[in-house]
Design a protein around this motif. Structure first.
Motif, PDB file in Angstrom:
ATOM      1  N   VAL A  65       0.869  -1.176   0.000  1.00  0.00           N
ATOM      2  CA  VAL A  65       0.000   0.000   0.000  1.00  0.00           C
ATOM      3  C   VAL A  65       0.905   1.226   0.000  1.00  0.00           C
ATOM      4  CG1 VAL A  65      -1.749   1.299   1.281  1.00  0.00           C
ATOM      5  CG2 VAL A  65      -1.800  -1.201   1.301  1.00  0.00           C
ATOM      6  N   PHE A  66       0.580   2.198  -0.821  1.00  0.00           N
ATOM      7  CA  PHE A  66       1.327   3.464  -0.835  1.00  0.00           C
ATOM      8  C   PHE A  66       0.556   4.530  -0.083  1.00  0.00           C
ATOM      9  CE2 PHE A  66       2.915   1.958  -5.180  1.00  0.00           C
ATOM     10  CZ  PHE A  66       4.122   1.522  -4.669  1.00  0.00           C
ATOM     11  N   ILE A  67       1.286   5.410   0.599  1.00  0.00           N
ATOM     12  CA  ILE A  67       0.686   6.559   1.253  1.00  0.00           C
ATOM     13  C   ILE A  67       1.586   7.775   1.039  1.00  0.00           C
ATOM     14  CG2 ILE A  67      -0.676   5.338   2.996  1.00  0.00           C
ATOM     15  CD1 ILE A  67       1.579   5.697   4.980  1.00  0.00           C
ATOM     16  N   VAL A  91       0.674  11.069  -5.003  1.00  0.00           N
ATOM     17  CA  VAL A  91      -0.404  10.075  -5.038  1.00  0.00           C
ATOM     18  C   VAL A  91      -0.806   9.785  -6.482  1.00  0.00           C
ATOM     19  CG1 VAL A  91      -2.831   9.654  -4.463  1.00  0.00           C
ATOM     20  CG2 VAL A  91      -1.304  10.633  -2.744  1.00  0.00           C
ATOM     21  N   THR A  92      -1.004  10.829  -7.253  1.00  0.00           N
ATOM     22  CA  THR A  92      -1.390  10.671  -8.660  1.00  0.00           C
ATOM     23  C   THR A  92      -0.308   9.943  -9.451  1.00  0.00           C
ATOM     24  OG1 THR A  92      -2.675  12.720  -8.535  1.00  0.00           O
ATOM     25  CG2 THR A  92      -2.144  11.892 -10.724  1.00  0.00           C
ATOM     26  N   ALA A  93       0.944  10.309  -9.224  1.00  0.00           N
ATOM     27  CA  ALA A  93       2.061   9.673  -9.934  1.00  0.00           C
ATOM     28  C   ALA A  93       2.183   8.195  -9.571  1.00  0.00           C
ATOM     29  CB  ALA A  93       3.361  10.406  -9.621  1.00  0.00           C
ATOM     30  N   LEU A  94       1.925   7.868  -8.313  1.00  0.00           N
ATOM     31  CA  LEU A  94       1.974   6.475  -7.880  1.00  0.00           C
ATOM     32  C   LEU A  94       0.882   5.655  -8.563  1.00  0.00           C
ATOM     33  CD1 LEU A  94       2.601   7.056  -4.070  1.00  0.00           C
ATOM     34  CD2 LEU A  94       4.123   5.784  -5.588  1.00  0.00           C
ATOM     35  N   LYS A  95      -0.329   6.217  -8.688  1.00  0.00           N
ATOM     36  CA  LYS A  95      -1.419   5.509  -9.346  1.00  0.00           C
ATOM     37  C   LYS A  95      -1.136   5.305 -10.827  1.00  0.00           C
ATOM     38  CE  LYS A  95      -4.519   4.037  -7.913  1.00  0.00           C
ATOM     39  NZ  LYS A  95      -4.708   2.679  -7.306  1.00  0.00           N
ATOM     40  N   GLN A  96      -0.398   6.244 -11.424  1.00  0.00           N
ATOM     41  CA  GLN A  96      -0.031   6.095 -12.832  1.00  0.00           C
ATOM     42  C   GLN A  96       1.040   5.024 -13.003  1.00  0.00           C
ATOM     43  OE1 GLN A  96       1.106  10.154 -13.704  1.00  0.00           O
ATOM     44  NE2 GLN A  96      -0.953  10.727 -14.359  1.00  0.00           N
ATOM     45  N   VAL A 119      -1.917  -0.929  -7.266  1.00  0.00           N
ATOM     46  CA  VAL A 119      -1.534  -0.826  -5.853  1.00  0.00           C
ATOM     47  C   VAL A 119      -2.387   0.247  -5.168  1.00  0.00           C
ATOM     48  CG1 VAL A 119       0.326  -0.294  -4.231  1.00  0.00           C
ATOM     49  CG2 VAL A 119       0.814  -1.573  -6.328  1.00  0.00           C
ATOM     50  N   LYS A 120      -3.004  -0.106  -4.058  1.00  0.00           N
ATOM     51  CA  LYS A 120      -3.817   0.869  -3.333  1.00  0.00           C
ATOM     52  C   LYS A 120      -2.939   2.020  -2.850  1.00  0.00           C
ATOM     53  CE  LYS A 120      -8.108  -1.149  -1.897  1.00  0.00           C
ATOM     54  NZ  LYS A 120      -9.142  -1.119  -0.846  1.00  0.00           N
ATOM     55  N   THR A 121      -3.425   3.226  -3.041  1.00  0.00           N
ATOM     56  CA  THR A 121      -2.668   4.425  -2.672  1.00  0.00           C
ATOM     57  C   THR A 121      -3.586   5.378  -1.917  1.00  0.00           C
ATOM     58  OG1 THR A 121      -1.282   4.193  -4.649  1.00  0.00           O
ATOM     59  CG2 THR A 121      -1.262   6.326  -3.536  1.00  0.00           C
ATOM     60  N   TYR A 122      -3.161   5.735  -0.709  1.00  0.00           N
ATOM     61  CA  TYR A 122      -3.976   6.609   0.130  1.00  0.00           C
ATOM     62  C   TYR A 122      -3.320   7.975   0.303  1.00  0.00           C
ATOM     63  CZ  TYR A 122      -6.289   2.224   1.394  1.00  0.00           C
ATOM     64  OH  TYR A 122      -6.959   1.033   1.351  1.00  0.00           O
ATOM     65  N   TRP A 123      -4.169   8.989   0.328  1.00  0.00           N
ATOM     66  CA  TRP A 123      -3.696  10.349   0.579  1.00  0.00           C
ATOM     67  C   TRP A 123      -3.664  10.586   2.076  1.00  0.00           C
ATOM     68  CZ3 TRP A 123      -6.951  15.175   1.188  1.00  0.00           C
ATOM     69  CH2 TRP A 123      -6.135  16.326   1.260  1.00  0.00           C
ATOM     70  N   LEU A 124      -2.508  10.998   2.577  1.00  0.00           N
ATOM     71  CA  LEU A 124      -2.346  11.336   3.984  1.00  0.00           C
ATOM     72  C   LEU A 124      -2.752  12.787   4.214  1.00  0.00           C
ATOM     73  CD1 LEU A 124       1.167   9.753   4.606  1.00  0.00           C
ATOM     74  CD2 LEU A 124      -0.952   8.988   5.683  1.00  0.00           C
ATOM     75  N   ALA A 153      -9.612  14.123  -7.065  1.00  0.00           N
ATOM     76  CA  ALA A 153      -8.719  14.711  -8.072  1.00  0.00           C
ATOM     77  C   ALA A 153      -7.380  13.987  -8.133  1.00  0.00           C
ATOM     78  CB  ALA A 153      -8.496  16.192  -7.760  1.00  0.00           C
ATOM     79  N   SER A 154      -6.903  13.506  -6.997  1.00  0.00           N
ATOM     80  CA  SER A 154      -5.592  12.841  -6.949  1.00  0.00           C
ATOM     81  C   SER A 154      -5.651  11.382  -7.381  1.00  0.00           C
ATOM     82  CB  SER A 154      -5.012  12.924  -5.539  1.00  0.00           C
ATOM     83  OG  SER A 154      -5.766  12.126  -4.636  1.00  0.00           O
ATOM     84  N   LYS A 155      -6.868  10.848  -7.538  1.00  0.00           N
ATOM     85  CA  LYS A 155      -7.078   9.435  -7.901  1.00  0.00           C
ATOM     86  C   LYS A 155      -6.753   8.489  -6.753  1.00  0.00           C
ATOM     87  CE  LYS A 155      -7.982  10.845 -12.083  1.00  0.00           C
ATOM     88  NZ  LYS A 155      -9.388  10.992 -12.525  1.00  0.00           N
ATOM     89  N   ALA A 156      -6.763   9.011  -5.528  1.00  0.00           N
ATOM     90  CA  ALA A 156      -6.473   8.180  -4.353  1.00  0.00           C
ATOM     91  C   ALA A 156      -7.553   7.121  -4.163  1.00  0.00           C
ATOM     92  CB  ALA A 156      -6.379   9.051  -3.109  1.00  0.00           C
ATOM     93  N   ASP A 157      -7.160   6.022  -3.514  1.00  0.00           N
ATOM     94  CA  ASP A 157      -8.109   4.965  -3.183  1.00  0.00           C
ATOM     95  C   ASP A 157      -8.790   5.215  -1.839  1.00  0.00           C
ATOM     96  OD1 ASP A 157      -7.695   2.974  -5.405  1.00  0.00           O
ATOM     97  OD2 ASP A 157      -5.635   3.149  -4.675  1.00  0.00           O
ATOM     98  N   GLY A 158      -8.283   6.201  -1.109  1.00  0.00           N
ATOM     99  CA  GLY A 158      -8.882   6.484   0.178  1.00  0.00           C
ATOM    100  C   GLY A 158      -8.113   7.531   0.939  1.00  0.00           C
TER     101      GLY A 158
END
Length: 256
Positions: A134-136, A143-148, A153-158, A181-186
């Protein structure tokens, strides 16, 4: 009468079991597994020569016997330092190698997107399946770059709600807008007695309505953790996973 159901949640060991061993070291990661954590959380930075190490701060000053910025020190220079009780600063690869079967790792990116290409290479050559990572990140651009880079991989905005001059730094709607907007999963949100004024049922409902996950950090108080579970938090980051697990083992929340 309401039915009562045991809530399912993950206990994430903050920088490993950092209440039991020096943070972000192999000892703290091992302690987390020994305490029954579901996942470990660690922080990543790049050294001067492009190696990825587990380090929270900009400098090595607080957590080692050395001085200087991580980005200005070579890997060999950092490796010579004592990170507490004789522990060395571990690499990303070393951390990934000790995640047991069925467990996860939460990887916090402490710098910009420049770390992602090398990190992606190391993750893909490791034996750890992507589904157990999981990325945070606090930086929504990261966050957006990680999703790209690794969309599965689940990516959460802290985020942390903070009050200044009687005013909070964001509204619930602003947080939801940024998540989308960031495409975060949560949302992985700081949860304290003060911020509980904003991390409440209204926020939890809005996160759920957006079909996003809700997690909280860094909670060591059992009563606060119970409040987080009652909000529907799917994960709690803590310095002491063993003792918090014991305190929460009998917690039940009203069924919905």
């Amino acid at each position: 009468m309401h039915a009562f159901l045991l809530l399912a949640f993950e206990l994430v060991a903050h920088r490993g079991a950092s209440a039991a061993a020096p943070e972000n070291t192999m000892a703290s990661f091992r302690a987390a597994w020994a305490e029954g954590a579901d996942a470990i959380e660690t922080d990543l930075r790049l050294t001067r020569d492009g190696r990825i190490v587990c380090m929270h701060d900009v400098t090595v000053d607080r957590t080692t016997n050395g001085k200087g910025k991580v980005a200005e020190l070579s890997f060999d220079e950092i490796r010579e330092l004592d990170a507490g009780k004789g522990e060395k600063v571990p690499t990303l690869a070393e951390m990934l190698a000790v995640v047991p079967s069925g467990k996860q790792t939460y990887i916090e990116i402490k710098i910009g997107p420049e770390i992602i290409p090398q990190m992606k290479k190391e993750i893909l050559v490791s034996k750890l399946p992507l589904g157990r990572i999981v990325f945070i990140a606090f930086d929504d651009k990261v966050v957006t770059a990680l999703k790209q880079a690794l969309p599965t991989v689940k990516t959460y905005w802290l985020f942390a709600f903070k009050k200044k001059d009687g005013k909070w730094n964001a509204t619930h709607d602003e947080v939801i807008e940024n998540l989308k907007a960031s495409k975060a999963d949560g949302l992985d949100v700081g949860f304290t007695k003060e911020s509980a004024e904003m991390v409440n049922a209204e926020l939890a409902q809005k996160v759920k309505a957006a079909k996003l996950d809700l997690l909280v950090w860094t909670v060591n108080d059992a009563e606060l953790a119970r409040r987080a579970l009652d909000l529907g938090a799917g994960g709690i980051t803590t310095d002491a996973p063993g003792s918090l697990r014991a305190a929460l083992s009998s917690h039940r929340s009203p069924g919905r």
